[in-house]
Scaffold this motif. Structure first.
Motif, PDB file in Angstrom:
ATOM      1  N   SER A  69      -5.420  -2.130  14.433  1.00  0.00           N
ATOM      2  CA  SER A  69      -5.812  -0.740  15.086  1.00  0.00           C
ATOM      3  C   SER A  69      -7.370  -0.764  14.538  1.00  0.00           C
ATOM      4  O   SER A  69      -8.094   0.253  15.339  1.00  0.00           O
ATOM      5  N   GLY A  70      -7.864  -1.128  13.708  1.00  0.00           N
ATOM      6  CA  GLY A  70      -9.366  -0.825  13.239  1.00  0.00           C
ATOM      7  C   GLY A  70      -9.474   0.510  12.573  1.00  0.00           C
ATOM      8  O   GLY A  70     -10.598   1.059  12.208  1.00  0.00           O
ATOM      9  N   ASN A  71      -8.254   1.282  12.162  1.00  0.00           N
ATOM     10  CA  ASN A  71      -8.165   2.661  11.495  1.00  0.00           C
ATOM     11  C   ASN A  71      -8.511   2.459   9.876  1.00  0.00           C
ATOM     12  O   ASN A  71      -8.375   1.126   9.472  1.00  0.00           O
ATOM     13  N   THR A  72      -9.101   3.555   9.408  1.00  0.00           N
ATOM     14  CA  THR A  72      -9.452   3.258   8.083  1.00  0.00           C
ATOM     15  C   THR A  72      -8.814   4.327   7.360  1.00  0.00           C
ATOM     16  O   THR A  72      -8.608   5.424   7.838  1.00  0.00           O
ATOM     17  N   LEU A  73      -8.724   4.220   5.904  1.00  0.00           N
ATOM     18  CA  LEU A  73      -8.262   4.987   4.966  1.00  0.00           C
ATOM     19  C   LEU A  73      -8.938   4.926   3.663  1.00  0.00           C
ATOM     20  O   LEU A  73      -9.575   3.798   3.337  1.00  0.00           O
ATOM     21  N   PHE A  74      -9.132   6.005   2.846  1.00  0.00           N
ATOM     22  CA  PHE A  74      -9.880   5.920   1.804  1.00  0.00           C
ATOM     23  C   PHE A  74      -8.863   6.142   0.592  1.00  0.00           C
ATOM     24  O   PHE A  74      -7.808   6.828   0.705  1.00  0.00           O
ATOM     25  N   THR A  75      -9.127   5.716  -0.576  1.00  0.00           N
ATOM     26  CA  THR A  75      -8.506   5.778  -1.953  1.00  0.00           C
ATOM     27  C   THR A  75      -9.493   6.238  -2.803  1.00  0.00           C
ATOM     28  O   THR A  75     -10.443   5.882  -2.851  1.00  0.00           O
ATOM     29  N   PHE A 128      -5.775  10.040  -1.463  1.00  0.00           N
ATOM     30  CA  PHE A 128      -4.771   9.472  -1.985  1.00  0.00           C
ATOM     31  C   PHE A 128      -5.180   8.362  -2.858  1.00  0.00           C
ATOM     32  O   PHE A 128      -5.959   7.559  -2.609  1.00  0.00           O
ATOM     33  N   SER A 129      -4.316   8.064  -4.015  1.00  0.00           N
ATOM     34  CA  SER A 129      -4.444   7.041  -4.970  1.00  0.00           C
ATOM     35  C   SER A 129      -3.510   5.923  -4.460  1.00  0.00           C
ATOM     36  O   SER A 129      -2.851   6.107  -3.414  1.00  0.00           O
ATOM     37  N   PRO A 130      -3.828   4.597  -4.855  1.00  0.00           N
ATOM     38  CA  PRO A 130      -3.134   3.640  -4.534  1.00  0.00           C
ATOM     39  C   PRO A 130      -1.566   3.907  -4.678  1.00  0.00           C
ATOM     40  O   PRO A 130      -0.660   3.446  -3.858  1.00  0.00           O
ATOM     41  N   THR A 131      -1.152   4.349  -5.825  1.00  0.00           N
ATOM     42  CA  THR A 131       0.229   4.706  -6.002  1.00  0.00           C
ATOM     43  C   THR A 131       0.682   5.815  -5.008  1.00  0.00           C
ATOM     44  O   THR A 131       1.796   5.948  -4.905  1.00  0.00           O
ATOM     45  N   ASP A 132       0.010   6.796  -4.641  1.00  0.00           N
ATOM     46  CA  ASP A 132       0.190   7.910  -3.685  1.00  0.00           C
ATOM     47  C   ASP A 132       0.544   7.213  -2.238  1.00  0.00           C
ATOM     48  O   ASP A 132       1.507   7.616  -1.758  1.00  0.00           O
ATOM     49  N   LEU A 133      -0.116   6.197  -1.912  1.00  0.00           N
ATOM     50  CA  LEU A 133       0.140   5.421  -0.741  1.00  0.00           C
ATOM     51  C   LEU A 133       1.594   4.852  -0.829  1.00  0.00           C
ATOM     52  O   LEU A 133       2.314   4.619   0.094  1.00  0.00           O
ATOM     53  N   VAL A 134       1.908   4.265  -2.084  1.00  0.00           N
ATOM     54  CA  VAL A 134       3.185   3.890  -2.368  1.00  0.00           C
ATOM     55  C   VAL A 134       4.473   5.229  -1.993  1.00  0.00           C
ATOM     56  O   VAL A 134       5.399   4.571  -1.257  1.00  0.00           O
ATOM     57  N   ALA A 135       4.191   6.091  -2.283  1.00  0.00           N
ATOM     58  CA  ALA A 135       5.151   7.175  -2.197  1.00  0.00           C
ATOM     59  C   ALA A 135       4.885   7.496  -0.524  1.00  0.00           C
ATOM     60  O   ALA A 135       5.956   7.901   0.030  1.00  0.00           O
ATOM     61  N   THR A 170     -12.081   1.655   0.435  1.00  0.00           N
ATOM     62  CA  THR A 170     -11.830   1.891   1.949  1.00  0.00           C
ATOM     63  C   THR A 170     -11.154   0.791   2.302  1.00  0.00           C
ATOM     64  O   THR A 170     -11.546  -0.480   2.079  1.00  0.00           O
ATOM     65  N   ALA A 171     -10.138   0.906   3.183  1.00  0.00           N
ATOM     66  CA  ALA A 171      -9.132  -0.174   3.723  1.00  0.00           C
ATOM     67  C   ALA A 171      -9.305   0.115   5.224  1.00  0.00           C
ATOM     68  O   ALA A 171      -9.363   1.093   5.580  1.00  0.00           O
TER      69      ALA A 171
END
Length: 137
Positions: free
Chosen positions: A21-27, A40-47, A15-16
């Motif tokens: 903003s305090g928004n969160t996302l998950f990988t 999303f995977s970490p490399t998906d987040l790059v894309a 969890t990041a």
């Protein structure tokens, strides 16, 4: 400076949290790398960062030029390689621009996309060509 914190949740999930903003996302690790592929995977987040960065910069130009780029979309394909190590090998980007920008505006839009900080931050071994499509012209 922007602060982002991340926590390992176990089972290859993280969890990041975006500091401002305090928004969160998950990988989640992808299925082909021992994960469940449920986010999303970490490399998906790059894309994803590449896609949204190019559109954001084009949006800045469009705003300045009085263009409406609503419904512009980007398709990015993430190709992984395993040699010499597992990494992103290719990120071809296809940007479909709606509306009818003039030839001069198209040059400005395309130049802005190519100055995307994410694109400029990619390792030179990552092939990341950008293609522009104008279906309304």
């Amino acid at each position: 400076m922007i602060s982002i914190t991340a926590t390992y949740d176990g089972d290859l999930r993280c969890t990041a949290k975006h500091g401002p903003s305090g928004n969160t996302l998950f990988t989640d690790a992808p299925v082909d790398n021992h994960g469940k592929g449920q986010s999303f995977s970490p490399t998906d987040l790059v894309a994803t960062a590449l896609a949204t960065c190019t559109m954001t910069l084009m949006g800045i130009v469009a705003k300045r030029e009085g263009l409406d780029l609503t419904e512009m979309h980007v398709h990015v394909e993430k190709h992984m390689v395993t040699e010499p190590v597992r990494r992103i090998g290719r990120l071809p980007v296809k940007i479909t621009v709606r509306g009818k920008p003039t030839p001069e505006q198209r040059k400005k839009l395309e130049a802005s996309a190519k100055t995307c900080p994410v694109h400029k931050s990619l390792h030179p071994d990552i092939d990341a060509p950008i293609e522009f499509v104008y279906p309304d012209l």
